[in-house]
Scaffold this motif. Structure first.
Motif, PDB file in Angstrom:
ATOM      1  N   GLY A   1       0.790  -1.225   0.000  1.00 22.28           N
ATOM      2  CA  GLY A   1       0.000   0.000   0.000  1.00 22.28           C
ATOM      3  C   GLY A   1       0.822   1.275   0.000  1.00 22.28           C
ATOM      4  O   GLY A   1       0.292   2.356   0.185  1.00 22.28           O
ATOM      5  N   LEU A   2       2.111   1.162  -0.222  1.00 26.30           N
ATOM      6  CA  LEU A   2       2.965   2.352  -0.201  1.00 26.30           C
ATOM      7  C   LEU A   2       2.869   3.127  -1.521  1.00 26.30           C
ATOM      8  O   LEU A   2       2.674   2.534  -2.586  1.00 26.30           O
ATOM      9  N   SER A   3       3.042   4.421  -1.427  1.00 24.79           N
ATOM     10  CA  SER A   3       3.068   5.266  -2.623  1.00 24.79           C
ATOM     11  C   SER A   3       4.468   5.216  -3.229  1.00 24.79           C
ATOM     12  O   SER A   3       5.411   4.737  -2.599  1.00 24.79           O
ATOM     13  N   ASN A   4       4.590   5.710  -4.439  1.00 28.54           N
ATOM     14  CA  ASN A   4       5.900   5.714  -5.085  1.00 28.54           C
ATOM     15  C   ASN A   4       6.922   6.485  -4.247  1.00 28.54           C
ATOM     16  O   ASN A   4       8.073   6.081  -4.127  1.00 28.54           O
ATOM     17  N   GLN A   5       6.467   7.611  -3.693  1.00 26.53           N
ATOM     18  CA  GLN A   5       7.349   8.447  -2.870  1.00 26.53           C
ATOM     19  C   GLN A   5       7.847   7.675  -1.658  1.00 26.53           C
ATOM     20  O   GLN A   5       9.027   7.726  -1.302  1.00 26.53           O
ATOM     21  N   GLU A   6       6.914   6.940  -1.025  1.00 24.75           N
ATOM     22  CA  GLU A   6       7.273   6.164   0.163  1.00 24.75           C
ATOM     23  C   GLU A   6       8.222   5.022  -0.184  1.00 24.75           C
ATOM     24  O   GLU A   6       9.159   4.721   0.563  1.00 24.75           O
ATOM     25  N   ILE A   7       7.974   4.414  -1.331  1.00 29.45           N
ATOM     26  CA  ILE A   7       8.851   3.329  -1.775  1.00 29.45           C
ATOM     27  C   ILE A   7      10.253   3.870  -2.028  1.00 29.45           C
ATOM     28  O   ILE A   7      11.254   3.257  -1.640  1.00 29.45           O
ATOM     29  N   ALA A   8      10.292   5.040  -2.667  1.00 32.93           N
ATOM     30  CA  ALA A   8      11.577   5.680  -2.944  1.00 32.93           C
ATOM     31  C   ALA A   8      12.352   5.920  -1.646  1.00 32.93           C
ATOM     32  O   ALA A   8      13.550   5.637  -1.556  1.00 32.93           O
ATOM     33  N   GLY A   9      11.626   6.430  -0.630  1.00 41.47           N
ATOM     34  CA  GLY A   9      12.248   6.671   0.665  1.00 41.47           C
ATOM     35  C   GLY A   9      12.724   5.386   1.315  1.00 41.47           C
ATOM     36  O   GLY A   9      13.799   5.328   1.900  1.00 41.47           O
ATOM     37  N   ARG A  10      11.920   4.357   1.188  1.00 45.85           N
ATOM     38  CA  ARG A  10      12.250   3.072   1.801  1.00 45.85           C
ATOM     39  C   ARG A  10      13.491   2.449   1.161  1.00 45.85           C
ATOM     40  O   ARG A  10      14.314   1.833   1.851  1.00 45.85           O
ATOM     41  N   LEU A  11      13.611   2.608  -0.145  1.00 49.79           N
ATOM     42  CA  LEU A  11      14.729   1.986  -0.865  1.00 49.79           C
ATOM     43  C   LEU A  11      15.908   2.948  -1.072  1.00 49.79           C
ATOM     44  O   LEU A  11      16.876   2.601  -1.755  1.00 49.79           O
ATOM     45  N   PHE A  12      15.790   4.144  -0.520  1.00 55.23           N
ATOM     46  CA  PHE A  12      16.857   5.154  -0.618  1.00 55.23           C
ATOM     47  C   PHE A  12      17.211   5.495  -2.068  1.00 55.23           C
ATOM     48  O   PHE A  12      18.388   5.621  -2.403  1.00 55.23           O
ATOM     49  N   VAL A  13      16.195   5.616  -2.882  1.00 57.08           N
ATOM     50  CA  VAL A  13      16.408   6.062  -4.263  1.00 57.08           C
ATOM     51  C   VAL A  13      15.411   7.180  -4.557  1.00 57.08           C
ATOM     52  O   VAL A  13      14.582   7.514  -3.709  1.00 57.08           O
ATOM     53  N   SER A  14      15.517   7.752  -5.735  1.00 56.53           N
ATOM     54  CA  SER A  14      14.646   8.876  -6.061  1.00 56.53           C
ATOM     55  C   SER A  14      13.285   8.389  -6.552  1.00 56.53           C
ATOM     56  O   SER A  14      13.120   7.224  -6.925  1.00 56.53           O
ATOM     57  N   LEU A  15      12.346   9.313  -6.539  1.00 58.19           N
ATOM     58  CA  LEU A  15      10.997   9.005  -7.010  1.00 58.19           C
ATOM     59  C   LEU A  15      11.017   8.565  -8.467  1.00 58.19           C
ATOM     60  O   LEU A  15      10.304   7.631  -8.856  1.00 58.19           O
ATOM     61  N   ASN A  16      11.858   9.224  -9.256  1.00 51.40           N
ATOM     62  CA  ASN A  16      11.938   8.893 -10.679  1.00 51.40           C
ATOM     63  C   ASN A  16      12.380   7.452 -10.915  1.00 51.40           C
ATOM     64  O   ASN A  16      11.909   6.789 -11.833  1.00 51.40           O
ATOM     65  N   THR A  17      13.281   7.022 -10.075  1.00 49.99           N
ATOM     66  CA  THR A  17      13.749   5.634 -10.186  1.00 49.99           C
ATOM     67  C   THR A  17      12.606   4.651  -9.985  1.00 49.99           C
ATOM     68  O   THR A  17      12.443   3.683 -10.736  1.00 49.99           O
ATOM     69  N   ILE A  18      11.814   4.944  -8.960  1.00 51.57           N
ATOM     70  CA  ILE A  18      10.666   4.065  -8.678  1.00 51.57           C
ATOM     71  C   ILE A  18       9.687   4.093  -9.840  1.00 51.57           C
ATOM     72  O   ILE A  18       9.123   3.060 -10.227  1.00 51.57           O
ATOM     73  N   LYS A  19       9.533   5.279 -10.417  1.00 48.30           N
ATOM     74  CA  LYS A  19       8.629   5.382 -11.560  1.00 48.30           C
ATOM     75  C   LYS A  19       9.122   4.527 -12.722  1.00 48.30           C
ATOM     76  O   LYS A  19       8.340   3.831 -13.384  1.00 48.30           O
ATOM     77  N   THR A  20      10.421   4.593 -12.951  1.00 50.38           N
ATOM     78  CA  THR A  20      11.004   3.763 -14.008  1.00 50.38           C
ATOM     79  C   THR A  20      10.792   2.280 -13.721  1.00 50.38           C
ATOM     80  O   THR A  20      10.330   1.525 -14.585  1.00 50.38           O
ATOM     81  N   HIS A  21      11.091   1.891 -12.482  1.00 50.26           N
ATOM     82  CA  HIS A  21      10.907   0.486 -12.090  1.00 50.26           C
ATOM     83  C   HIS A  21       9.463   0.054 -12.288  1.00 50.26           C
ATOM     84  O   HIS A  21       9.196  -1.012 -12.851  1.00 50.26           O
ATOM     85  N   SER A  22       8.558   0.896 -11.814  1.00 47.36           N
ATOM     86  CA  SER A  22       7.151   0.511 -11.886  1.00 47.36           C
ATOM     87  C   SER A  22       6.681   0.399 -13.331  1.00 47.36           C
ATOM     88  O   SER A  22       5.927  -0.509 -13.681  1.00 47.36           O
ATOM     89  N   SER A  23       7.189   1.327 -14.180  1.00 46.48           N
ATOM     90  CA  SER A  23       6.808   1.262 -15.589  1.00 46.48           C
ATOM     91  C   SER A  23       7.270  -0.039 -16.242  1.00 46.48           C
ATOM     92  O   SER A  23       6.499  -0.715 -16.937  1.00 46.48           O
ATOM     93  N   ARG A  24       8.510  -0.392 -15.981  1.00 49.24           N
ATOM     94  CA  ARG A  24       9.052  -1.636 -16.552  1.00 49.24           C
ATOM     95  C   ARG A  24       8.334  -2.847 -15.957  1.00 49.24           C
ATOM     96  O   ARG A  24       8.089  -3.844 -16.654  1.00 49.24           O
ATOM     97  N   LEU A  25       7.994  -2.718 -14.679  1.00 49.22           N
ATOM     98  CA  LEU A  25       7.250  -3.784 -13.986  1.00 49.22           C
ATOM     99  C   LEU A  25       5.889  -4.006 -14.640  1.00 49.22           C
ATOM    100  O   LEU A  25       5.506  -5.145 -14.947  1.00 49.22           O
ATOM    101  N   PHE A  26       5.186  -2.894 -14.901  1.00 53.93           N
ATOM    102  CA  PHE A  26       3.857  -2.991 -15.513  1.00 53.93           C
ATOM    103  C   PHE A  26       3.960  -3.591 -16.911  1.00 53.93           C
ATOM    104  O   PHE A  26       3.120  -4.399 -17.315  1.00 53.93           O
TER     105      PHE A  26
END
Lengths: 157, 157
Positions: free
Chosen positions: A110-135
DNA sequence: GTAAAAATCATCCTAAAGTATGAAGCCTTT
DNA sequence: AAAGGCTTCATACTTTAGGATGATTTTTAC
Protein backbone atom coordinates in the motif's frame (compact mmCIF):
# COMPACT_ATOMS: atom_id res chain seq x y z
CA UNK A 1 -26.11 -11.37 98.37
CA UNK A 2 -27.03 -14.49 96.40
CA UNK A 3 -26.83 -16.70 99.52
CA UNK A 4 -29.13 -14.45 101.55
CA UNK A 5 -31.66 -14.48 98.70
CA UNK A 6 -31.65 -18.28 98.62
CA UNK A 7 -32.11 -18.69 102.43
CA UNK A 8 -34.86 -16.07 102.53
CA UNK A 9 -37.06 -17.65 99.88
CA UNK A 10 -36.12 -21.26 100.54
CA UNK A 11 -39.68 -22.46 100.91
CA UNK A 12 -40.91 -20.73 97.82
CA UNK A 13 -38.07 -22.08 95.73
CA UNK A 14 -38.54 -25.58 97.05
CA UNK A 15 -42.21 -25.41 96.23
CA UNK A 16 -41.50 -24.17 92.73
CA UNK A 17 -38.99 -26.89 92.05
CA UNK A 18 -41.39 -29.54 93.29
CA UNK A 19 -44.11 -28.15 91.08
CA UNK A 20 -41.82 -28.19 88.09
CA UNK A 21 -40.78 -31.76 88.78
CA UNK A 22 -44.39 -32.79 89.15
CA UNK A 23 -45.38 -31.20 85.86
CA UNK A 24 -42.41 -32.80 84.17
CA UNK A 25 -43.37 -36.18 85.62
CA UNK A 26 -46.94 -35.80 84.45
CA UNK A 27 -45.82 -34.86 80.98
CA UNK A 28 -43.41 -37.74 80.86
CA UNK A 29 -46.08 -40.15 81.99
CA UNK A 30 -48.42 -38.82 79.35
CA UNK A 31 -45.73 -39.30 76.72
CA UNK A 32 -45.01 -42.77 77.96
CA UNK A 33 -48.69 -43.57 77.79
CA UNK A 34 -48.85 -42.43 74.20
CA UNK A 35 -45.71 -44.30 73.36
CA UNK A 36 -46.92 -47.45 75.07
CA UNK A 37 -50.36 -47.20 73.46
CA UNK A 38 -48.93 -46.62 70.02
CA UNK A 39 -45.71 -48.49 70.45
CA UNK A 40 -46.18 -50.63 67.38
CA UNK A 41 -47.02 -47.78 65.02
CA UNK A 42 -44.12 -45.74 66.30
CA UNK A 43 -41.80 -48.66 65.88
CA UNK A 44 -42.93 -49.13 62.29
CA UNK A 45 -42.61 -45.40 61.69
CA UNK A 46 -39.10 -45.38 63.09
CA UNK A 47 -38.20 -48.32 60.87
CA UNK A 48 -39.69 -46.52 57.88
CA UNK A 49 -37.86 -43.28 58.59
CA UNK A 50 -34.56 -45.04 59.24
CA UNK A 51 -34.71 -47.17 56.12
CA UNK A 52 -35.91 -44.30 53.97
CA UNK A 53 -32.90 -42.35 55.17
CA UNK A 54 -30.77 -45.41 54.49
CA UNK A 55 -32.18 -45.63 50.99
CA UNK A 56 -31.44 -41.97 50.32
CA UNK A 57 -27.97 -42.31 51.73
CA UNK A 58 -27.34 -45.41 49.63
CA UNK A 59 -28.58 -43.72 46.51
CA UNK A 60 -26.50 -40.60 47.07
CA UNK A 61 -23.35 -42.35 48.20
CA UNK A 62 -23.22 -45.51 46.18
CA UNK A 63 -24.40 -44.29 42.80
CA UNK A 64 -22.43 -42.21 40.35
CA UNK A 65 -23.28 -38.54 40.64
CA UNK A 66 -25.62 -37.38 37.94
CA UNK A 67 -23.65 -35.09 35.70
CA UNK A 68 -25.12 -33.60 32.63
CA UNK A 69 -22.30 -32.44 30.42
CA UNK A 70 -23.14 -29.55 28.20
CA UNK A 71 -20.66 -29.20 25.40
CA UNK A 72 -20.54 -25.76 23.88
CA UNK A 73 -18.52 -25.71 20.72
CA UNK A 74 -16.78 -22.42 20.27
CA UNK A 75 -15.33 -21.94 16.88
CA UNK A 76 -11.99 -20.21 16.92
CA UNK A 77 -10.95 -18.87 13.61
CA UNK A 78 -7.25 -19.23 13.21
CA UNK A 79 -5.82 -16.98 10.63
CA UNK A 80 -3.31 -19.49 9.52
CA UNK A 81 -2.91 -17.75 6.24
CA UNK A 82 -1.74 -21.01 4.79
CA UNK A 83 1.95 -21.07 4.29
CA UNK A 84 2.75 -18.95 1.31
CA UNK A 85 4.41 -20.97 -1.37
CA UNK A 86 6.19 -18.84 -3.91
CA UNK A 87 5.36 -19.66 -7.47
CA UNK A 88 8.92 -19.71 -8.69
CA UNK A 89 7.92 -20.77 -12.16
CA UNK A 90 5.64 -17.78 -12.79
CA UNK A 91 8.21 -15.46 -11.29
CA UNK A 92 10.85 -16.78 -13.67
CA UNK A 93 8.47 -16.53 -16.59
CA UNK A 94 7.75 -12.86 -15.92
CA UNK A 95 11.45 -12.09 -15.78
CA UNK A 96 11.23 -9.53 -13.01
CA UNK A 97 14.47 -8.16 -11.64
CA UNK A 98 15.09 -8.20 -7.91
CA UNK A 99 14.55 -4.46 -7.65
CA UNK A 100 11.30 -4.65 -9.54
CA UNK A 101 10.09 -7.39 -7.24
CA UNK A 102 10.96 -5.27 -4.23
CA UNK A 103 8.97 -2.40 -5.65
CA UNK A 104 6.07 -4.74 -6.35
CA UNK A 105 6.09 -6.00 -2.76
CA UNK A 106 6.06 -2.48 -1.36
CA UNK A 107 3.29 -1.55 -3.78
CA UNK A 108 1.28 -4.47 -2.46
CA UNK A 109 1.84 -3.15 1.05
CA UNK A 110 0.00 0.00 0.00
CA UNK A 111 2.97 2.35 -0.20
CA UNK A 112 3.07 5.27 -2.62
CA UNK A 113 5.90 5.71 -5.09
CA UNK A 114 7.35 8.45 -2.87
CA UNK A 115 7.27 6.16 0.16
CA UNK A 116 8.85 3.33 -1.78
CA UNK A 117 11.58 5.68 -2.94
CA UNK A 118 12.25 6.67 0.66
CA UNK A 119 12.25 3.07 1.80
CA UNK A 120 14.73 1.99 -0.86
CA UNK A 121 16.86 5.15 -0.62
CA UNK A 122 16.41 6.06 -4.26
CA UNK A 123 14.65 8.88 -6.06
CA UNK A 124 11.00 9.01 -7.01
CA UNK A 125 11.94 8.89 -10.68
CA UNK A 126 13.75 5.63 -10.19
CA UNK A 127 10.67 4.06 -8.68
CA UNK A 128 8.63 5.38 -11.56
CA UNK A 129 11.00 3.76 -14.01
CA UNK A 130 10.91 0.49 -12.09
CA UNK A 131 7.15 0.51 -11.89
CA UNK A 132 6.81 1.26 -15.59
CA UNK A 133 9.05 -1.64 -16.55
CA UNK A 134 7.25 -3.78 -13.99
CA UNK A 135 3.86 -2.99 -15.51
CA UNK A 136 5.23 -3.69 -18.94
CA UNK A 137 6.61 -7.08 -17.90
CA UNK A 138 3.47 -8.03 -16.06
CA UNK A 139 1.29 -6.77 -18.88
CA UNK A 140 -0.82 -4.53 -16.67
CA UNK A 141 -1.66 -0.84 -16.72
CA UNK A 142 -1.88 0.09 -13.05
CA UNK A 143 -0.27 -0.77 -9.73
CA UNK A 144 -3.56 -2.14 -8.41
CA UNK A 145 -3.72 -4.57 -11.32
CA UNK A 146 -0.10 -5.53 -10.77
CA UNK A 147 -0.76 -6.29 -7.12
CA UNK A 148 -3.90 -8.25 -7.92
CA UNK A 149 -2.16 -10.30 -10.60
CA UNK A 150 0.91 -10.89 -8.45
CA UNK A 151 -1.26 -12.20 -5.61
CA UNK A 152 -3.22 -14.34 -8.02
CA UNK A 153 -0.04 -15.82 -9.48
CA UNK A 154 1.36 -16.37 -5.95
CA UNK A 155 4.37 -14.19 -6.60
CA UNK A 156 3.70 -12.23 -3.41
CA UNK A 157 1.81 -13.36 -0.25
CA UNK B 1 -55.65 -27.83 30.81
CA UNK B 2 -56.28 -31.00 32.81
CA UNK B 3 -53.75 -32.88 30.79
CA UNK B 4 -51.10 -30.28 31.43
CA UNK B 5 -51.91 -30.38 35.15
CA UNK B 6 -51.49 -34.13 35.10
CA UNK B 7 -48.23 -34.02 33.24
CA UNK B 8 -46.96 -31.17 35.35
CA UNK B 9 -47.59 -32.90 38.69
CA UNK B 10 -46.98 -36.41 37.43
CA UNK B 11 -44.43 -37.17 40.11
CA UNK B 12 -46.58 -35.87 42.93
CA UNK B 13 -49.61 -37.82 41.78
CA UNK B 14 -47.53 -40.92 41.26
CA UNK B 15 -46.07 -40.54 44.70
CA UNK B 16 -49.52 -40.08 46.22
CA UNK B 17 -50.85 -43.20 44.53
CA UNK B 18 -47.82 -45.16 45.64
CA UNK B 19 -48.28 -43.96 49.18
CA UNK B 20 -51.93 -44.98 49.15
CA UNK B 21 -51.04 -48.39 47.81
CA UNK B 22 -48.35 -48.69 50.41
CA UNK B 23 -50.74 -47.86 53.23
CA UNK B 24 -53.17 -50.39 51.89
CA UNK B 25 -50.40 -52.93 51.74
CA UNK B 26 -49.40 -52.13 55.30
CA UNK B 27 -52.94 -52.56 56.52
CA UNK B 28 -53.18 -55.84 54.71
CA UNK B 29 -49.89 -56.97 56.20
CA UNK B 30 -51.11 -55.91 59.66
CA UNK B 31 -54.15 -58.07 59.23
CA UNK B 32 -51.99 -60.91 58.13
CA UNK B 33 -49.77 -60.35 61.16
CA UNK B 34 -52.70 -60.74 63.50
CA UNK B 35 -53.51 -63.99 61.81
CA UNK B 36 -49.97 -65.23 61.47
CA UNK B 37 -48.20 -64.21 64.61
CA UNK B 38 -44.84 -65.53 63.67
CA UNK B 39 -44.37 -63.34 60.65
CA UNK B 40 -43.34 -60.25 62.64
CA UNK B 41 -39.73 -60.37 61.53
CA UNK B 42 -40.78 -60.76 57.92
CA UNK B 43 -43.07 -57.78 58.28
CA UNK B 44 -40.27 -55.62 59.63
CA UNK B 45 -38.00 -56.82 56.87
CA UNK B 46 -40.58 -55.97 54.22
CA UNK B 47 -40.99 -52.51 55.72
CA UNK B 48 -37.23 -52.03 55.69
CA UNK B 49 -36.90 -53.16 52.08
CA UNK B 50 -39.83 -51.06 50.89
CA UNK B 51 -38.68 -47.91 52.59
CA UNK B 52 -35.11 -48.42 51.51
CA UNK B 53 -36.37 -48.68 47.96
CA UNK B 54 -38.50 -45.58 48.53
CA UNK B 55 -35.46 -43.71 49.80
CA UNK B 56 -33.41 -44.74 46.81
CA UNK B 57 -36.22 -43.77 44.43
CA UNK B 58 -36.62 -40.41 46.16
CA UNK B 59 -32.91 -39.70 46.00
CA UNK B 60 -32.70 -40.61 42.33
CA UNK B 61 -35.80 -38.74 41.27
CA UNK B 62 -35.66 -35.64 43.37
CA UNK B 63 -32.00 -34.72 43.24
CA UNK B 64 -31.03 -32.18 40.66
CA UNK B 65 -28.38 -33.33 38.25
CA UNK B 66 -25.14 -31.45 38.46
CA UNK B 67 -24.59 -29.54 35.30
CA UNK B 68 -21.08 -29.32 34.07
CA UNK B 69 -20.50 -27.03 31.15
CA UNK B 70 -17.57 -27.98 29.03
CA UNK B 71 -16.52 -25.45 26.45
CA UNK B 72 -14.73 -27.10 23.61
CA UNK B 73 -12.83 -24.69 21.46
CA UNK B 74 -12.94 -25.96 17.95
CA UNK B 75 -10.24 -24.55 15.79
CA UNK B 76 -11.23 -23.81 12.26
CA UNK B 77 -8.26 -23.43 10.03
CA UNK B 78 -8.78 -21.07 7.18
CA UNK B 79 -6.52 -21.92 4.34
CA UNK B 80 -5.22 -19.47 1.82
CA UNK B 81 -6.74 -21.29 -1.08
CA UNK B 82 -9.75 -22.37 0.95
CA UNK B 83 -13.12 -20.79 1.18
CA UNK B 84 -13.12 -17.13 2.07
CA UNK B 85 -14.75 -16.44 5.42
CA UNK B 86 -16.03 -12.92 5.69
CA UNK B 87 -15.06 -11.07 8.82
CA UNK B 88 -18.53 -9.73 9.55
CA UNK B 89 -17.42 -8.08 12.76
CA UNK B 90 -14.75 -5.92 11.18
CA UNK B 91 -17.05 -5.07 8.31
CA UNK B 92 -19.69 -3.88 10.77
CA UNK B 93 -17.13 -1.92 12.71
CA UNK B 94 -15.99 -0.01 9.64
CA UNK B 95 -19.55 0.92 8.76
CA UNK B 96 -19.14 0.68 5.02
CA UNK B 97 -22.22 1.09 2.88
CA UNK B 98 -23.07 -1.54 0.30
CA UNK B 99 -22.03 0.70 -2.55
CA UNK B 100 -18.73 1.53 -0.91
CA UNK B 101 -18.06 -2.17 -0.46
CA UNK B 102 -18.78 -2.76 -4.13
CA UNK B 103 -16.33 -0.06 -5.10
CA UNK B 104 -13.75 -1.54 -2.75
CA UNK B 105 -14.13 -4.96 -4.33
CA UNK B 106 -13.69 -3.57 -7.82
CA UNK B 107 -10.69 -1.57 -6.65
CA UNK B 108 -9.18 -4.79 -5.34
CA UNK B 109 -9.74 -6.33 -8.76
CA UNK B 110 -7.43 -3.67 -10.17
CA UNK B 111 -10.01 -1.52 -11.90
CA UNK B 112 -9.58 2.23 -12.33
CA UNK B 113 -12.21 4.65 -11.14
CA UNK B 114 -13.37 5.13 -14.72
CA UNK B 115 -13.77 1.39 -15.19
CA UNK B 116 -15.61 1.04 -11.89
CA UNK B 117 -17.94 3.84 -12.95
CA UNK B 118 -18.66 2.04 -16.20
CA UNK B 119 -19.19 -1.25 -14.40
CA UNK B 120 -21.65 0.24 -11.94
CA UNK B 121 -23.34 2.51 -14.52
CA UNK B 122 -22.61 5.70 -12.61
CA UNK B 123 -20.41 8.70 -13.25
CA UNK B 124 -16.73 8.98 -12.45
CA UNK B 125 -17.48 11.66 -9.89
CA UNK B 126 -19.76 9.31 -8.01
CA UNK B 127 -17.00 6.75 -7.76
CA UNK B 128 -14.64 9.44 -6.55
CA UNK B 129 -17.08 10.41 -3.85
CA UNK B 130 -17.55 6.79 -2.82
CA UNK B 131 -13.83 6.16 -2.76
CA UNK B 132 -13.18 9.27 -0.71
CA UNK B 133 -15.72 8.24 1.91
CA UNK B 134 -14.35 4.73 1.77
CA UNK B 135 -10.80 5.90 2.47
CA UNK B 136 -12.06 8.08 5.29
CA UNK B 137 -13.94 5.20 6.91
CA UNK B 138 -11.06 2.80 6.48
CA UNK B 139 -8.56 5.38 7.69
CA UNK B 140 -6.29 5.05 4.67
CA UNK B 141 -4.95 7.48 2.12
CA UNK B 142 -4.80 5.47 -1.11
CA UNK B 143 -6.71 2.72 -2.88
CA UNK B 144 -3.73 0.37 -2.60
CA UNK B 145 -3.76 0.80 1.18
CA UNK B 146 -7.49 0.26 1.25
CA UNK B 147 -7.17 -2.98 -0.68
CA UNK B 148 -4.29 -4.18 1.49
CA UNK B 149 -6.15 -3.41 4.70
CA UNK B 150 -9.38 -4.93 3.45
CA UNK B 151 -7.60 -8.16 2.56
CA UNK B 152 -5.82 -8.18 5.88
CA UNK B 153 -9.10 -7.71 7.76
CA UNK B 154 -10.71 -10.39 5.60
CA UNK B 155 -13.38 -8.04 4.32
CA UNK B 156 -12.63 -9.05 0.76
CA UNK B 157 -11.15 -12.33 -0.52
C1' DG C 1 -44.26 12.45 7.91
C1' DT C 2 -39.94 13.84 9.10
C1' DA C 3 -35.08 13.10 9.94
C1' DA C 4 -31.04 10.57 8.90
C1' DA C 5 -28.37 8.01 5.89
C1' DA C 6 -27.12 6.66 1.40
C1' DA C 7 -26.47 7.42 -3.41
C1' DT C 8 -25.92 10.37 -7.05
C1' DC C 9 -23.55 14.14 -9.69
C1' DA C 10 -20.95 18.37 -10.32
C1' DT C 11 -16.89 21.69 -10.20
C1' DC C 12 -12.38 23.10 -8.94
C1' DC C 13 -8.09 22.03 -7.53
C1' DT C 14 -3.88 19.39 -6.02
C1' DA C 15 -1.28 15.21 -5.63
C1' DA C 16 0.11 11.01 -7.31
C1' DA C 17 0.66 7.78 -10.89
C1' DG C 18 2.10 6.57 -15.21
C1' DT C 19 4.46 7.34 -20.12
C1' DA C 20 8.19 8.49 -23.03
C1' DT C 21 12.78 9.36 -23.72
C1' DG C 22 17.50 9.91 -22.75
C1' DA C 23 21.58 8.95 -20.24
C1' DA C 24 25.22 7.39 -17.02
C1' DG C 25 27.41 3.76 -14.15
C1' DC C 26 27.87 -1.10 -12.95
C1' DC C 27 27.81 -5.84 -13.62
C1' DT C 28 28.07 -10.33 -16.37
C1' DT C 29 28.65 -12.76 -20.52
C1' DT C 30 30.65 -13.48 -24.89
C1' DA D 1 36.47 -4.84 -25.32
C1' DA D 2 31.76 -4.95 -26.77
C1' DA D 3 26.92 -6.23 -25.85
C1' DG D 4 23.21 -6.53 -22.98
C1' DG D 5 20.76 -6.32 -18.68
C1' DC D 6 20.14 -3.85 -14.27
C1' DT D 7 19.99 0.16 -11.60
C1' DT D 8 19.98 4.76 -11.18
C1' DC D 9 18.38 9.47 -12.28
C1' DA D 10 16.40 13.28 -14.99
C1' DT D 11 12.91 16.09 -17.72
C1' DA D 12 8.58 16.75 -19.78
C1' DC D 13 4.13 15.42 -20.28
C1' DT D 14 -0.53 13.05 -19.74
C1' DT D 15 -3.64 10.56 -17.07
C1' DT D 16 -5.59 9.13 -12.93
C1' DA D 17 -6.47 9.60 -8.14
C1' DG D 18 -7.91 12.07 -4.44
C1' DG D 19 -9.71 16.24 -1.51
C1' DA D 20 -13.12 19.80 -0.54
C1' DT D 21 -17.49 21.40 -1.09
C1' DG D 22 -22.25 21.77 -2.45
C1' DA D 23 -26.42 19.99 -4.20
C1' DT D 24 -30.29 16.72 -5.41
C1' DT D 25 -32.68 12.50 -5.13
C1' DT D 26 -33.72 8.17 -3.06
C1' DT D 27 -33.95 5.07 0.57
C1' DT D 28 -34.41 3.92 5.30
C1' DA D 29 -35.62 4.42 10.09
C1' DC D 30 -38.33 6.28 13.81
Amino acid sequence: MAASFLSKHKHIILYGVCLALLLFLLKWLELRLIIINHAFEMYIGAIAVIFTALGIWLALKLTKPKVRTVIVEKEVYVQHGGEFTLNEQELQQLGLSSRELEVLQLMAAGLSNQEIAGRLFVSLNTIKTHSSRLFEKMDVKRRTQAVEKAKRLRIIP
